[in-house]
Scaffold this motif. Structure first.
Motif, PDB file in Angstrom:
ATOM      1  N   ASN A 134       9.551  12.275  74.326  1.00 41.02           N
ATOM      2  CA  ASN A 134      10.281  11.811  75.506  1.00 41.02           C
ATOM      3  C   ASN A 134       9.676  10.516  76.040  1.00 41.02           C
ATOM      4  O   ASN A 134       8.458  10.353  76.083  1.00 41.02           O
ATOM      5  CB  ASN A 134      10.244  12.873  76.613  1.00 41.02           C
ATOM      6  CG  ASN A 134      11.014  12.429  77.847  1.00 41.02           C
ATOM      7  OD1 ASN A 134      12.245  12.383  77.832  1.00 41.02           O
ATOM      8  ND2 ASN A 134      10.296  12.074  78.905  1.00 41.02           N
ATOM      9  N   GLU A 135      10.539   9.628  76.455  1.00 41.34           N
ATOM     10  CA  GLU A 135      10.112   8.385  77.109  1.00 41.34           C
ATOM     11  C   GLU A 135      11.051   8.089  78.265  1.00 41.34           C
ATOM     12  O   GLU A 135      12.273   8.036  78.084  1.00 41.34           O
ATOM     13  CB  GLU A 135      10.115   7.224  76.117  1.00 41.34           C
ATOM     14  CG  GLU A 135       9.837   5.879  76.729  1.00 41.34           C
ATOM     15  CD  GLU A 135       8.535   5.831  77.537  1.00 41.34           C
ATOM     16  OE1 GLU A 135       8.571   5.274  78.660  1.00 41.34           O
ATOM     17  OE2 GLU A 135       7.514   6.343  77.046  1.00 41.34           O
ATOM     18  N   VAL A 136      10.492   7.893  79.451  1.00 42.91           N
ATOM     19  CA  VAL A 136      11.314   7.727  80.644  1.00 42.91           C
ATOM     20  C   VAL A 136      11.910   6.324  80.742  1.00 42.91           C
ATOM     21  O   VAL A 136      12.996   6.142  81.279  1.00 42.91           O
ATOM     22  CB  VAL A 136      10.499   8.068  81.907  1.00 42.91           C
ATOM     23  CG1 VAL A 136       9.382   7.064  82.146  1.00 42.91           C
ATOM     24  CG2 VAL A 136      11.413   8.167  83.135  1.00 42.91           C
ATOM     25  N   ILE A 137      11.228   5.304  80.190  1.00 40.71           N
ATOM     26  CA  ILE A 137      11.704   3.920  80.284  1.00 40.71           C
ATOM     27  C   ILE A 137      12.642   3.636  79.117  1.00 40.71           C
ATOM     28  O   ILE A 137      12.237   3.658  77.954  1.00 40.71           O
ATOM     29  CB  ILE A 137      10.520   2.933  80.293  1.00 40.71           C
ATOM     30  CG1 ILE A 137       9.600   3.236  81.482  1.00 40.71           C
ATOM     31  CG2 ILE A 137      11.017   1.496  80.359  1.00 40.71           C
ATOM     32  CD1 ILE A 137       8.313   2.424  81.491  1.00 40.71           C
ATOM     33  N   LYS A 138      13.883   3.354  79.425  1.00 36.71           N
ATOM     34  CA  LYS A 138      14.926   3.243  78.400  1.00 36.71           C
ATOM     35  C   LYS A 138      14.614   2.180  77.354  1.00 36.71           C
ATOM     36  O   LYS A 138      14.850   2.373  76.151  1.00 36.71           O
ATOM     37  CB  LYS A 138      16.272   2.961  79.058  1.00 36.71           C
ATOM     38  CG  LYS A 138      17.447   2.990  78.089  1.00 36.71           C
ATOM     39  CD  LYS A 138      18.763   2.804  78.813  1.00 36.71           C
ATOM     40  CE  LYS A 138      19.930   2.874  77.833  1.00 36.71           C
ATOM     41  NZ  LYS A 138      21.231   2.708  78.527  1.00 36.71           N
ATOM     42  N   PRO A 163      10.415  13.368  83.561  1.00 36.71           N
ATOM     43  CA  PRO A 163       9.887  14.729  83.367  1.00 36.71           C
ATOM     44  C   PRO A 163      10.468  15.761  84.327  1.00 36.71           C
ATOM     45  O   PRO A 163      10.616  16.933  83.968  1.00 36.71           O
ATOM     46  CB  PRO A 163       8.380  14.547  83.585  1.00 36.71           C
ATOM     47  CG  PRO A 163       8.109  13.136  83.183  1.00 36.71           C
ATOM     48  CD  PRO A 163       9.335  12.362  83.616  1.00 36.71           C
ATOM     49  N   GLU A 164      10.829  15.322  85.530  1.00 34.54           N
ATOM     50  CA  GLU A 164      11.362  16.268  86.508  1.00 34.54           C
ATOM     51  C   GLU A 164      12.777  16.729  86.168  1.00 34.54           C
ATOM     52  O   GLU A 164      13.290  17.670  86.772  1.00 34.54           O
ATOM     53  CB  GLU A 164      11.306  15.654  87.904  1.00 34.54           C
ATOM     54  CG  GLU A 164       9.867  15.467  88.404  1.00 34.54           C
ATOM     55  CD  GLU A 164       9.792  14.852  89.786  1.00 34.54           C
ATOM     56  OE1 GLU A 164      10.816  14.310  90.244  1.00 34.54           O
ATOM     57  OE2 GLU A 164       8.721  14.911  90.401  1.00 34.54           O
ATOM     58  N   ARG A 212       2.306  13.924  89.731  1.00 33.64           N
ATOM     59  CA  ARG A 212       3.721  14.282  89.647  1.00 33.64           C
ATOM     60  C   ARG A 212       4.106  14.615  88.200  1.00 33.64           C
ATOM     61  O   ARG A 212       4.799  15.598  87.929  1.00 33.64           O
ATOM     62  CB  ARG A 212       4.585  13.130  90.170  1.00 33.64           C
ATOM     63  CG  ARG A 212       6.071  13.430  90.155  1.00 33.64           C
ATOM     64  CD  ARG A 212       6.890  12.273  90.718  1.00 33.64           C
ATOM     65  NE  ARG A 212       6.936  11.130  89.831  1.00 33.64           N
ATOM     66  CZ  ARG A 212       7.788  10.998  88.800  1.00 33.64           C
ATOM     67  NH1 ARG A 212       8.658  11.976  88.537  1.00 33.64           N
ATOM     68  NH2 ARG A 212       7.784   9.917  88.059  1.00 33.64           N
ATOM     69  N   ILE A 213       3.618  13.795  87.254  1.00 35.11           N
ATOM     70  CA  ILE A 213       3.928  14.030  85.842  1.00 35.11           C
ATOM     71  C   ILE A 213       3.262  15.309  85.357  1.00 35.11           C
ATOM     72  O   ILE A 213       3.876  16.115  84.637  1.00 35.11           O
ATOM     73  CB  ILE A 213       3.474  12.823  84.987  1.00 35.11           C
ATOM     74  CG1 ILE A 213       4.283  11.571  85.368  1.00 35.11           C
ATOM     75  CG2 ILE A 213       3.642  13.116  83.501  1.00 35.11           C
ATOM     76  CD1 ILE A 213       3.783  10.295  84.734  1.00 35.11           C
ATOM     77  N   LEU A 214       2.004  15.525  85.771  1.00 32.24           N
ATOM     78  CA  LEU A 214       1.295  16.744  85.369  1.00 32.24           C
ATOM     79  C   LEU A 214       1.982  17.996  85.905  1.00 32.24           C
ATOM     80  O   LEU A 214       2.025  19.028  85.236  1.00 32.24           O
ATOM     81  CB  LEU A 214      -0.155  16.691  85.853  1.00 32.24           C
ATOM     82  CG  LEU A 214      -1.136  15.916  84.973  1.00 32.24           C
ATOM     83  CD1 LEU A 214      -2.478  15.784  85.676  1.00 32.24           C
ATOM     84  CD2 LEU A 214      -1.313  16.604  83.624  1.00 32.24           C
ATOM     85  N   GLN A 215       2.502  17.906  87.109  1.00 34.29           N
ATOM     86  CA  GLN A 215       3.195  19.058  87.688  1.00 34.29           C
ATOM     87  C   GLN A 215       4.416  19.423  86.852  1.00 34.29           C
ATOM     88  O   GLN A 215       4.672  20.605  86.577  1.00 34.29           O
ATOM     89  CB  GLN A 215       3.612  18.737  89.124  1.00 34.29           C
ATOM     90  CG  GLN A 215       4.166  19.928  89.894  1.00 34.29           C
ATOM     91  CD  GLN A 215       4.356  19.604  91.365  1.00 34.29           C
ATOM     92  OE1 GLN A 215       4.662  18.471  91.743  1.00 34.29           O
ATOM     93  NE2 GLN A 215       4.156  20.594  92.225  1.00 34.29           N
TER      94      GLN A 215
END
Length: 450
Positions: A134-138, A163-164, A212-215
């Motif tokens: 997974n990568e959040v930045i397109k 991730p959320e 936030r990412i770890l959560q």
């Protein structure tokens, strides 16, 4: 070296009498290291000669005596190796020590681009495991997918989600790797830009974002599964403090690793730190945790794509090494994807939750009764070893990779794999005296090869 004043104060506090040696190490040249792709079975000596110095914590990693022009090496384009910083290769050793790699695993690389650690994971996993990158930045998704295609492991999905967004995958993964965006202190030697962007405020922002990412990552891990957390920085806010926070905020306990003393890796209050003055590598931090409680989500669902007809199946089988190990589906635009038969439920679960993602190993598409194979298939280990091919010299291989014309004398008509040193580079189709080069345009070499 011009370093931020607050950073030097921080490092003096962390290192004490070792600080001068640390500063001296930052003035030295960054080591060049590669990690050989065991899936492609090309020896490192074939690539760069004999007597390469191995990376102590990764049996497939090697230091190179000098940095070559990787763009002009066909083996690089074939996925024979990945250019990866030595310290970060330690992720594989940490996972190897705690995870049973003989079992079928569901694995998520949550912050995956550009793909160094993702391909490292692919080298560890068996053929019954699933890897989601997974990568959040397109804008970073395309290079991530390209690197995974080169590596050849067929059981992967690339996704583009925050991730959320993944709350419906709670308790689904046996292993989640979170190589979180950080302040980049460990890159100061090789990246002056990282030095210029550093500030105490940025460290605080990074630490909060990492929490936030770890959560979100913690939620994804199944009970008795593992979360591997890493950064390329030194400070305690982003490293040990976040590691401690995870064990307090979620049902995780730290797992200690067995590390030989001669590796010179520093054990911290939580996790492990790499310092460039103690070993041959950049700054890097890693901690690994086991989830102690929770519910594991079962994989279930249906692939909402049309199965390939029997007629097309009969034509497809010659292209795949073990076609019975896959199920084949046709996407609305015509692309054919191969999905491992033992992972249908896992893929269906991912497809249901994640909308922005790939749909399996794309192997090509039909135009009438003619099958047009994909570049992904050419580089995949799932490809049949019995397809016709032409072995190219280095000069010919580079011309192929530039999408230039190469000789087709005494070459049979039809589809051929272009190969270099036994490695597939891509497909071409020979029609009489003409050759059509099917290397994707965006993959072609633009550098002068003279």
């Amino acid at each position: 070296m011009n370093l931020p004043e607050n950073f030097t104060s921080q490092m003096q506090h962390i290192l004490g009498a070792e600080y001068p040696a640390f500063i001296e190490s930052l003035e030295q040249e960054t080591p060049t290291t590669i990690r050989v792709n065991r899936l492609k079975k090309l020896a490192s000596s074939t690539l760069f000669g004999e007597n390469l110095v191995p990376v102590k914590w990764n049996s497939m990693g090697y230091y190179l005596p000098q940095r070559p022009i990787f763009t002009l090496d066909p083996a690089f384009h074939a996925g024979a190796y990945y250019v990866q910083e030595a310290s970060s290769m330690f992720v594989a050793e940490a996972i190897r020590q705690v995870v049973d790699l003989e079992k079928p695993l569901r694995v998520m690389d949550l912050c995956a681009a550009p793909g160094g650690k993702t391909t490292l994971l692919a080298s560890l996993l068996n053929q019954k495991s699933l890897l989601v990158a997974n990568e959040v930045i397109k804008s970073r998704v395309a290079p991530l997918k390209e690197n995974l295609e080169k590596w050849g492991f067929p059981n992967y999905i690339v996704s583009n989600h925050d991730p959320e967004d993944m709350i419906d995958l709670e308790g689904f993964f046996d292993l989640v790797l979170t190589d979180a965006p950080c302040s980049g202190e460990g890159l100061f030697r090789k990246d002056p830009k990282a030095r210029n962007e550093w500030s105490e405020n940025n460290v605080q922002l990074c630490s909060a974002r990492q929490k936030r990412i770890l959560q979100a990552a913690a939620m994804l891990v199944a009970p008795n599964g593992y979360l591997c957390y890493s950064t390329c920085t030194y400070n305690e806010k982003e490293n040990e403090q976040n590691a401690k926070w995870l064990t307090q905020a979620a049902d995780f306990e730290e797992v200690k690793l067995n590390i030989p003393a001669d590796w010179s890796i520093t054990e911290k209050s939580m996790g492990y730190q790499f310092f460039p003055h103690r070993l041959k590598g950049e700054g890097f931090y890693l901690a690994i945790f086991k989830k102690t409680r929770g519910d594991k989500q079962e994989a279930k669902g249906k692939i909402k794509l049309n199965r390939v007809s029997q007629k097309k199946m009969d034509l497809l089988k010659k292209w795949i090494d073990k076609p019975d190990n896959f199920e084949f589906y046709e996407k609305p635009e015509g692309a054919i994807v191969a999905i491992p038969a033992n992972l249908i439920n896992e893929y269906a679960t991912i497809f249901r939750v994640l909308q922005k993602r790939s749909s399996g190993l794309e192997i090509g598409q039909f135009k009438g009764d003619d099958f047009i194979p994909s570049h992904d298939l050419a580089l995949s280990t799932a490809i049949s070893p019995n397809l016709p091919f032409i072995e190219l010299t280095k000069e010919e291989a580079l011309r192929f990779l530039k999408k230039e014309q190469i000789s087709t004398e005494n070459t049979q008509n039809g589809w051929l794999l272009a190969r270099y040193e036994g490695l597939n580079l891509g497909f071409m189709k020979v029609i009489g005296n003409r050759i059509n080069n099917y290397l994707p345009k965006e993959w072609r070499i633009r550098m002068d090869i003279e």
